[in-house]
Motif scaffolding. Structure first.
Motif, short mmCIF file in Angstrom:
data_model
loop_
_atom_site.label_atom_id
_atom_site.label_comp_id
_atom_site.label_asym_id
_atom_site.label_seq_id
_atom_site.Cartn_x
_atom_site.Cartn_y
_atom_site.Cartn_z
N THR A 185 0.84 -1.19 0.00
CA THR A 185 0.00 0.00 0.00
C THR A 185 0.88 1.25 0.00
OG1 THR A 185 -0.13 -0.06 2.42
CG2 THR A 185 -1.91 -1.13 1.19
N PRO A 186 0.49 2.27 -0.76
CA PRO A 186 1.29 3.50 -0.79
C PRO A 186 1.11 4.33 0.47
CG PRO A 186 -0.66 3.73 -2.17
CD PRO A 186 -0.65 2.31 -1.69
N TYR A 187 2.18 4.93 0.95
CA TYR A 187 2.09 5.82 2.10
C TYR A 187 2.57 7.24 1.77
CZ TYR A 187 7.09 4.70 2.67
OH TYR A 187 8.44 4.53 2.47
N SER A 188 2.99 7.45 0.54
CA SER A 188 3.35 8.79 0.10
C SER A 188 3.07 8.88 -1.40
CB SER A 188 4.82 9.10 0.37
OG SER A 188 5.17 10.38 -0.12
N ILE A 189 2.26 9.87 -1.79
CA ILE A 189 1.86 10.02 -3.19
C ILE A 189 2.15 11.44 -3.64
CG2 ILE A 189 -0.05 9.91 -4.83
CD1 ILE A 189 -1.42 7.92 -3.00
N TYR A 190 2.75 11.57 -4.82
CA TYR A 190 3.03 12.88 -5.40
C TYR A 190 2.54 12.90 -6.84
CZ TYR A 190 5.49 17.20 -6.56
OH TYR A 190 5.78 18.47 -6.96
N ASN A 191 1.79 13.94 -7.18
CA ASN A 191 1.25 14.06 -8.53
C ASN A 191 2.24 14.78 -9.45
OD1 ASN A 191 -1.41 12.89 -8.14
ND2 ASN A 191 -1.90 14.71 -6.93
N PHE A 192 2.55 14.15 -10.58
CA PHE A 192 3.33 14.83 -11.61
C PHE A 192 2.50 15.99 -12.17
CE2 PHE A 192 5.96 11.30 -11.24
CZ PHE A 192 7.02 11.31 -12.14
N GLN A 193 3.19 17.04 -12.60
CA GLN A 193 2.52 18.18 -13.21
C GLN A 193 2.61 18.09 -14.73
OE1 GLN A 193 0.76 20.29 -11.24
NE2 GLN A 193 1.42 18.79 -9.68
N PRO A 194 1.51 18.36 -15.43
CA PRO A 194 1.56 18.28 -16.89
C PRO A 194 2.40 19.40 -17.49
CG PRO A 194 -0.55 19.16 -16.18
CD PRO A 194 0.17 18.74 -14.93
N GLU A 195 3.20 19.05 -18.46
CA GLU A 195 3.96 20.05 -19.21
C GLU A 195 3.11 20.40 -20.43
OE1 GLU A 195 8.56 20.34 -19.73
OE2 GLU A 195 7.76 19.25 -21.45
N GLY A 196 2.11 21.22 -20.19
CA GLY A 196 1.12 21.50 -21.23
C GLY A 196 -0.24 21.13 -20.71
N ALA A 197 -0.87 20.12 -21.33
CA ALA A 197 -2.24 19.76 -20.97
C ALA A 197 -2.30 18.36 -20.39
CB ALA A 197 -3.14 19.84 -22.21
N GLU A 198 -3.27 18.15 -19.49
CA GLU A 198 -3.61 16.81 -19.02
C GLU A 198 -4.93 16.36 -19.65
OE1 GLU A 198 -4.49 16.38 -14.91
OE2 GLU A 198 -6.15 17.82 -14.95
N LEU A 199 -5.64 17.32 -20.27
CA LEU A 199 -6.91 17.06 -20.93
C LEU A 199 -6.78 17.33 -22.42
CD1 LEU A 199 -9.16 18.98 -18.39
CD2 LEU A 199 -9.15 16.51 -18.66
N VAL A 200 -7.17 16.36 -23.25
CA VAL A 200 -7.13 16.53 -24.70
C VAL A 200 -8.35 15.86 -25.30
CG1 VAL A 200 -4.60 16.69 -24.90
CG2 VAL A 200 -5.71 14.45 -24.97
N ASN A 201 -8.69 16.25 -26.53
CA ASN A 201 -9.74 15.57 -27.26
C ASN A 201 -9.30 15.39 -28.71
OD1 ASN A 201 -10.88 17.85 -29.00
ND2 ASN A 201 -11.08 18.74 -26.96
N ASP A 202 -10.03 14.58 -29.45
CA ASP A 202 -9.60 14.26 -30.81
C ASP A 202 -10.26 15.13 -31.87
OD1 ASP A 202 -12.14 13.24 -30.74
OD2 ASP A 202 -11.58 11.19 -31.31
N LEU A 203 -10.82 16.29 -31.46
CA LEU A 203 -11.31 17.24 -32.44
C LEU A 203 -10.12 17.73 -33.28
CD1 LEU A 203 -13.70 18.97 -33.46
CD2 LEU A 203 -13.01 20.72 -31.77
#
Length: 283
Positions: A185-203
């Motif tokens: 089980t994890p006891y320390s979690i760190y979120n990477f930061q997006p270099e640009g976007a974390e959300l995209v679509n295929d438009l």
């Protein structure tokens, strides 16, 4: 000593008197703000529990510092158009949030391509409703490259191929974790930061290959493992998360207010669906 003509002093006095005489006390009737139900629910076939968070909005001009926003006496019903289930309230105690919960089972499964309907009511609050459709398709593969050459600038590159001829919305998340090897089980979690976007679509990118980069600039631990989440999300999720990110990014008090997207009729919040591919990497 330098002196001022008498007429200048008279003019200054007249202007000052005119300004101060314009000050008056005004009584303004402020319109009453009625609390609304605030509902949050993210449905996925990969989840083992359906969770719905229910609270009430705080009135705009309320000065009650002890205002209780949690709603523990709501009726929460989810339907697939044929069968309906009622979710009981489960207190999280001191370690978790309070949710209305129900384990996912064969009795009421969450399926890709299916549409679900949410109805929530509570005493003295206007009932709310919403619907969402779970994305049918989920990428079965993704290509991940993690570069630890610079321990103060760890980079994770995530690639996947879009399925053509259908509308797709994506969210990608990367986390580094310290894991207890005895319990896994994890006891320390760190979120990477997006270099640009974390959300995209295929438009305008139908059938293309997507390539996103995430950066972790925290103190590196050799024992770290990495979890990568590739999510195919519905349009409600996409619009909500984008508005939420914009709201937090533009925290400047002088910036224009950014409203948070909601698809909850007569209330606030989000009811949406997604499919999720998760991979753990231990470089």
């Amino acid at each position: 000593m330098k002196t001022f003509p008498a007429y200048i002093l008279i003019m200054i006095c007249v202007v000052y008197t005119g300004i101060t005489s314009c000050e008056t006390n005004a009584t303004i009737d402020v319109p009453e703000s009625v609390p609304k139900l605030v509902v949050s629910c993210f449905l996925s076939p990969q989840d083992t529990v359906i969770r719905v968070k229910v609270s009430r909005s705080r009135p705009i001009f309320s000065d009650n510092v002890n205002y209780d926003m949690d709603v523990a006496d709501a009726t929460v019903i989810i339907s697939n158009g044929v069968k309906s289930v009622t979710l009981p309230f489960v207190s999280g105690g001191s370690t978790d949030l309070d949710y209305y919960k129900l384990p996912v089972s064969n009795v009421f499964p969450i399926k890709g391509g299916a549409t679900y309907y949410l109805n929530v009511s509570a005493p003295e609050l206007i009932p709310v409703e919403a619907s969402c459709t779970i994305p049918q398709w989920l990428p079965d593969t993704m290509m991940v490259d993690i570069n630890e050459a610079d321990i103060y600038d760890i980079r994770c590159n995530v690639k996947w191929n879009d399925k053509p001829s259908q509308k797709n919305f994506y969210r990608v998340r990367v986390q580094s974790l310290l894991v207890d090897t005895n319990t896994n089980t994890p006891y320390s979690i760190y979120n990477f930061q997006p270099e640009g976007a974390e959300l995209v679509n295929d438009l305008n990118n139908d059938g293309a290959q997507f390539n996103l980069t995430f950066v972790n600039d925290y103190l590196f631990h050799p024992e770290d493992v990495y979890d990568v989440y590739l999510m195919n999300i519905d349009e409600n999720y996409f619009l909500y998360q984008r508005s939420y990110n914009d709201y937090n990014y533009y925290a400047d008090p002088f910036s224009e207010a950014t409203p948070i997207y909601t698809n909850i009729k007569n209330g606030l919040g989000i009811f949406c669906g997604y499919q999720q591919l998760v991979r753990r990497y231990n470089p």
